[in-house]
Design an enzyme around this catalytic site. Structure first.
Site, PDB file in Angstrom:
ATOM      1  N   PHE A 137       0.851  -1.192   0.000  1.00  0.00           N
ATOM      2  CA  PHE A 137       0.000   0.000   0.000  1.00  0.00           C
ATOM      3  C   PHE A 137       0.883   1.237   0.000  1.00  0.00           C
ATOM      4  O   PHE A 137       1.738   1.392   0.867  1.00  0.00           O
ATOM      5  CB  PHE A 137      -0.927   0.027   1.208  1.00  0.00           C
ATOM      6  CG  PHE A 137      -1.841   1.226   1.204  1.00  0.00           C
ATOM      7  CD1 PHE A 137      -2.956   1.256   0.382  1.00  0.00           C
ATOM      8  CD2 PHE A 137      -1.562   2.344   1.989  1.00  0.00           C
ATOM      9  CE1 PHE A 137      -3.784   2.379   0.345  1.00  0.00           C
ATOM     10  CE2 PHE A 137      -2.395   3.463   1.953  1.00  0.00           C
ATOM     11  CZ  PHE A 137      -3.509   3.483   1.139  1.00  0.00           C
ATOM     12  N   ASP A 225       9.108   2.950   1.390  1.00  0.00           N
ATOM     13  CA  ASP A 225       7.903   3.608   1.890  1.00  0.00           C
ATOM     14  C   ASP A 225       7.848   3.353   3.395  1.00  0.00           C
ATOM     15  O   ASP A 225       7.412   2.294   3.843  1.00  0.00           O
ATOM     16  CB  ASP A 225       6.674   3.043   1.180  1.00  0.00           C
ATOM     17  CG  ASP A 225       5.382   3.678   1.685  1.00  0.00           C
ATOM     18  OD1 ASP A 225       5.433   4.403   2.699  1.00  0.00           O
ATOM     19  OD2 ASP A 225       4.325   3.436   1.074  1.00  0.00           O
ATOM     20  N   LYS A 254       2.663  10.132   8.184  1.00  0.00           N
ATOM     21  CA  LYS A 254       1.963   9.665   9.391  1.00  0.00           C
ATOM     22  C   LYS A 254       2.529  10.243  10.692  1.00  0.00           C
ATOM     23  O   LYS A 254       2.215  11.370  11.026  1.00  0.00           O
ATOM     24  CB  LYS A 254       1.900   8.134   9.409  1.00  0.00           C
ATOM     25  CG  LYS A 254       0.895   7.605   8.364  1.00  0.00           C
ATOM     26  CD  LYS A 254       0.347   6.219   8.678  1.00  0.00           C
ATOM     27  CE  LYS A 254      -0.864   5.905   7.804  1.00  0.00           C
ATOM     28  NZ  LYS A 254      -0.562   5.115   6.623  1.00  0.00           N
TER      29      LYS A 254
HETATM   30  C1  LIG Z   1      -0.880   5.443   5.160  1.00  0.00           C
HETATM   31  C2  LIG Z   1       0.113   5.017   4.158  1.00  0.00           C
HETATM   32  C3  LIG Z   1       0.289   5.714   2.945  1.00  0.00           C
HETATM   33  C4  LIG Z   1      -0.621   6.855   2.534  1.00  0.00           C
HETATM   34  O1  LIG Z   1      -0.486   7.949   3.368  1.00  0.00           O
HETATM   35  P1  LIG Z   1      -1.598   9.117   3.323  1.00  0.00           P
HETATM   36  O2  LIG Z   1      -1.091  10.105   4.317  1.00  0.00           O
HETATM   37  O3  LIG Z   1      -2.891   8.486   3.678  1.00  0.00           O
HETATM   38  O4  LIG Z   1      -1.609   9.657   1.955  1.00  0.00           O
HETATM   39  C5  LIG Z   1       1.291   5.307   2.093  1.00  0.00           C
HETATM   40  N1  LIG Z   1       2.091   4.278   2.401  1.00  0.00           N
HETATM   41  C6  LIG Z   1       1.957   3.581   3.548  1.00  0.00           C
HETATM   42  C7  LIG Z   1       2.894   2.465   3.838  1.00  0.00           C
HETATM   43  C8  LIG Z   1       0.960   3.919   4.452  1.00  0.00           C
HETATM   44  O5  LIG Z   1       0.802   3.206   5.576  1.00  0.00           O
END
Ligand SMILES: *Cc1c(COP(=O)(O)O)cnc(C)c1O
Length: 412
Positions: A137, A225, A254
């Site tokens: 994700f 990521d 986050k």
């Molecule tokens: C939450 C998340 C995202 C997206 O972040 P947003 O602030 O919702 O755009 C991308 N990558 C990972 C691994 C995430 O947990």
């Protein structure tokens, strides 16, 4: 003013979420209160965002002090908070340069655009392939849903960006095979050290190290990521520190703002330098309020006390979760690292993780799910021991109730 209710939410909000009935109005530390004054222990942490709990006094004072000084200038001007935060991030990580934005999605978007631009500038337009992994994700932009490994998030949104391929997670052989056959076209590999949304799945060290080695061998970039795993979540400032690898580019968001929206893309100087004036941008990126709060959060989190406290808190939580499943046989595995914890439900609860979330909420503890088989916890990194104990007791009560209802349903 009329009272906000769950019904008024449905009247005015697009129907792309399904929030529960609880409407929280106030939080302090790891406790939250709803409209009726009911109190909850927060094991959810706003989905791995509130790393210092709610209304941390240092963040409140950083925010309110900055609010009286300067809110916004845009990137037409340099500001003190953005430069100060960038210096902190560069000092604390592999990175030499930072790009600020407002979310994880944007941080990944910039990371992937930077990777494509780097390959294009250095090797030509043919080297554009992005390797990503099943179940990954990376956010919700068109590029990120294309790179993400969950096909249902892409459904009905085409046409989608191209030259992206998906491989099984933790499969070194598949990765080697792809690099060997497509070598001179691979631009970048993007990976989460722990797949968060995908079910709290840990990357194996050999897998992370193979990505690094193959990227080096084939002049491709390793993009991490760390939106969910970063900023202390696993007990290191960034999770890749556990794996003894360094990325070329990394996305963080986050927990970075402790609850204030901010994202950042970090990179080495060599890679960053392909961005020129005008190649990428964001109106709010580097916003003084966001950067001030993030600086205060980083100062507090990036200390031995907080980072070491994460493993201690994990041990307490895992022990409690283990005791719950010893009694009720509801979890077949407890995964993740630090305070990103995934409890995989047993066969008989398959597809029903959300029932645990709802039952927990009913007895005053907030949790998350990651897919339909995993109950996920991502509490504050400084959650007090007393709150862990209380939350576990409530969770055990919720599980007991669920199991009793299940027994009744089965026997009737
Ligand atoms: C939450 C998340 C995202 C997206 O972040 P947003 O602030 O919702 O755009 C991308 N990558 C990972 C691994 C995430 O947990």
């Amino acid at each position: 003013m009329t009272t906000t209710t769950r019904e008024s939410y449905d009247q005015v909000m697009m129907p792309n979420y399904a929030p529960g009935d609880v409407i929280p109005v106030r939080g302090s530390g790891s406790r939250v209160w709803d409209q009726a004054g009911t109190e909850y222990v927060d094991f959810a942490g706003g989905i791995a965002v509130n790393a210092l709990g709610h209304a941390h006094p240092a963040l409140v004072s950083a925010l309110t002090e900055q609010a009286g000084k300067l809110w916004h200038t845009s990137n037409v001007m340099a500001t003190e908070p953005a430069v100060a935060l960038a210096e902190k991030l560069c000092n604390a990580t592999f990175a030499d340069r930072v790009f600020f934005c407002n979310s994880g999605t944007e941080a990944n978007e910039a990371a992937l655009k930077l990777a494509r631009r780097y390959s294009h500038s250095n090797f030509g337009p043919h080297k554009d392939l992005i390797i990503a992994f099943d179940n990954a994700f990376h956010g919700r932009s068109l590029l990120n849903i294309s790179v993400g490994g969950q096909p249902n998030y892409r459904e009905g949104f085409g046409p989608l960006p191209g030259s992206i391929t998906h491989l099984p997670f933790n499969d070194v052989a598949a990765l080697e095979e792809t690099f060997n056959s497509l070598s001179d076209t691979v631009c970048a590999v993007i990976v989460e050290p722990i797949q968060g949304e995908g079910g709290v799945l840990d990357a194996e060290p050999e897998f992370m190290q193979a990505i690094r080695r193959l990227c080096d061998d084939h002049q491709a970039l390793m993009v991490l990521d760390e939106v969910q795993t970063g900023v202390g979540r696993t007990g290191k400032l960034y999770a890749h520190e556990w794996y003894d690898v360094k990325p070329d580019i990394m996305a963080t968001a986050k927990a970075l703002g402790g609850g204030f929206p901010i994202g950042a893309t970090l990179a080495t100087a060599q890679v960053s330098d392909v961005f020129k004036v005008g190649t990428h941008g964001s109106t709010y990126g580097g916003n003084p309020l966001a950067c001030t709060v993030a600086s205060a959060a980083l100062d507090l989190i990036n200390t031995p006390e907080v980072l070491e406290g994460v493993s201690h808190r994990r041990a307490m939580l895992v022990k409690g979760l283990q005791a719950i499943t010893d009694r009720f046989d509801v979890f077949q595995a407890i995964r993740g690292q630090g305070l990103l914890i995934g409890c995989v439900v047993t066969e008989s609860w398959s597809g029903r993780a959300r029932e645990f979330l709802l039952a927990s909420q009913d007895v005053g503890v907030l949790t998350l799910v990651a897919g339909s088989d995993v109950l996920r916890l991502a509490p504050s990194l400084i959650i007090p021991e007393a709150d862990i104990k209380e939350g576990l007791e409530r969770l055990e009560g919720a599980v007991a109730t669920l199991c009793a209802e299940e027994d009744k349903a089965v026997s009737s």
